[in-house]
Design a protein around this motif. Sequence first.
Motif, PDB file in Angstrom:
ATOM      1  N   LEU A  31    -118.226  46.959 100.614  1.00  0.00           N
ATOM      2  CA  LEU A  31    -117.817  45.692 101.237  1.00  0.00           C
ATOM      3  C   LEU A  31    -118.839  45.324 102.307  1.00  0.00           C
ATOM      4  O   LEU A  31    -119.073  46.098 103.239  1.00  0.00           O
ATOM      5  CB  LEU A  31    -116.437  45.840 101.895  1.00  0.00           C
ATOM      6  CG  LEU A  31    -115.291  46.288 100.992  1.00  0.00           C
ATOM      7  CD1 LEU A  31    -114.017  46.462 101.808  1.00  0.00           C
ATOM      8  CD2 LEU A  31    -115.060  45.265  99.862  1.00  0.00           C
ATOM      9  N   VAL A 120    -118.958  43.664  97.236  1.00  0.00           N
ATOM     10  CA  VAL A 120    -118.385  42.382  97.642  1.00  0.00           C
ATOM     11  C   VAL A 120    -119.173  41.901  98.864  1.00  0.00           C
ATOM     12  O   VAL A 120    -119.071  42.481  99.950  1.00  0.00           O
ATOM     13  CB  VAL A 120    -116.883  42.512  98.000  1.00  0.00           C
ATOM     14  CG1 VAL A 120    -116.304  41.156  98.379  1.00  0.00           C
ATOM     15  CG2 VAL A 120    -116.111  43.151  96.854  1.00  0.00           C
ATOM     16  N   ALA A 123    -117.628  39.591 102.709  1.00  0.00           N
ATOM     17  CA  ALA A 123    -116.249  40.075 102.888  1.00  0.00           C
ATOM     18  C   ALA A 123    -115.925  39.943 104.380  1.00  0.00           C
ATOM     19  O   ALA A 123    -116.561  40.599 105.202  1.00  0.00           O
ATOM     20  CB  ALA A 123    -116.140  41.528 102.440  1.00  0.00           C
ATOM     21  N   LYS A 142    -111.892  37.290 101.234  1.00  0.00           N
ATOM     22  CA  LYS A 142    -113.078  36.778 100.531  1.00  0.00           C
ATOM     23  C   LYS A 142    -112.720  35.360 100.088  1.00  0.00           C
ATOM     24  O   LYS A 142    -111.692  35.170  99.416  1.00  0.00           O
ATOM     25  CB  LYS A 142    -113.387  37.697  99.335  1.00  0.00           C
ATOM     26  CG  LYS A 142    -114.402  37.152  98.354  1.00  0.00           C
ATOM     27  CD  LYS A 142    -115.826  37.337  98.828  1.00  0.00           C
ATOM     28  CE  LYS A 142    -116.793  36.727  97.837  1.00  0.00           C
ATOM     29  NZ  LYS A 142    -118.133  36.543  98.356  1.00  0.00           N
TER      30      LYS A 142
END
Length: 389
Positions: A31, A120, A123, A142
């Motif tokens: 993340l 990701v 984030a 997100k």
Amino acid sequence: MKTQVAIIGAGPSGLLLGQLLYQNGIGNVILERKSGEYVLSRIRAGVLEHTTVQGLEKAGAAERMHKEGLVYTGVELLFNDQHVRIDFEKEVGKNVVVYGQTEVTRDLMDARPATGGVTVYEADNVALHDIDTAAPYVTYTKDGEAHRLDCGFIAGCDGFHGVSRQSIPADVLKSYERVYPFGWLGLLSDTPPVSDELIYAKHDNGFVLCSQRSTTRSRYYLQVPLADKVEDWSDERFWAELKNRLPAETAVKLVTGPSLEKSIAPLRSFVSEPMRYKSLFLAGDAAHIVPPTGAKGLNLAAGDVQCLADAFDDYYRNQSRAGIDGYSERCLKRVWVAERFSWYRTKLLHTFPDSDDFERKMQETEFNQLNLTENAAKTLAENYVGLPY
Ligand code: RFL
Ligand code: PHB
């Protein structure tokens, strides 16, 4: 979402850990608060130690580095009109590779899709929960939507300002810190490097570093007062001051050109102990910061995550907790050695605004020792090329 290891941060620590875990068949999700382009726009480290090179090899992300990285067998140190070359090959039979952190990050990012690992980017509001249990989880948003990531362990690879270290109860942590009364102003340019070796130089106006990214791209740094802003330093002013601080025979060879990037970084030494709290493991700048004079930050980060990957491997493959229980102690031994080296080199090579005549004489004598005693040069070489992780 559910995974074995949740990794917070997609800097070099997080990305390298993700690759190493994948090689051992351990699932992970990364993340990252910023976008991939933003992460790649940060110009930072340039010197890779042998164990960092080995880490990239294990991660399957070393091919371009071996092709494009520049191998250095020594380094030049200047102190006013004194000069010493530390010959790594002669002193310790090792070398370092100059290859930018941006390129390391790019290679690790490029390698990730083939692992099927999820990263990701952007984030927001990452928060760690139940880290004192065997079933921690991470929440984040997100594109405005809330998400939850369940995991077995969390690796806090989110740098000095990240959320991971702050999630550990304050009474568990002990921090050690030294803030230096100056910063480094860095300039990147598409100009051939002034020297084919790195030059670290102390001048009465302040420290200078001549580094490089390739045979056509240079990276220079100047010591500047903490109050200075990048806007105070036009390219013309930067080049003039750099020439002024270099010996005349080097200054005449300096090729100048427009800057591609300029930024100021404050200098700090910092360690937070321990590097593990229950299910949370800190790695890289999240746990420690060194002033860049020793070229150790990225290398320490790479050492931490190699240790951590070994520890998780031992846990998942052999059901042994020895690696995870010993993680903090094992890393901190090496971290403190690098902290001492980076602090020593910062004291040796900078101009301190409030030092007196006696301290200046001590600093000069310390430098002369490098020419006078073989042991001093060997110790410097040993530390610069790096100790095993
Ligand atoms: P990073 O690179 O700071 O990456 C952390 C990542 O975490 C993200 N993040 C978050 N993500 C999600 N949620 C949150 N709440 C988050 N908070 C933060 C951040 O966006 C970021 O992407 O830490 P990492 O991975 O531990 O890597 C450490 C290195 O970057 C650092 O130690 C080196 O750059 C230090 N350094 C050098 N190291 C060397 O080994 N050799 C060198 O020659 C060298 N030169 C330098 C340097 C650092 C410098 N600066 C600018 C401080 C030269 C300079 C000028
Ligand atoms: C760099 O090239 O950015 C660099 C090299 C050596 C250091 C610090 C930074 O000690």
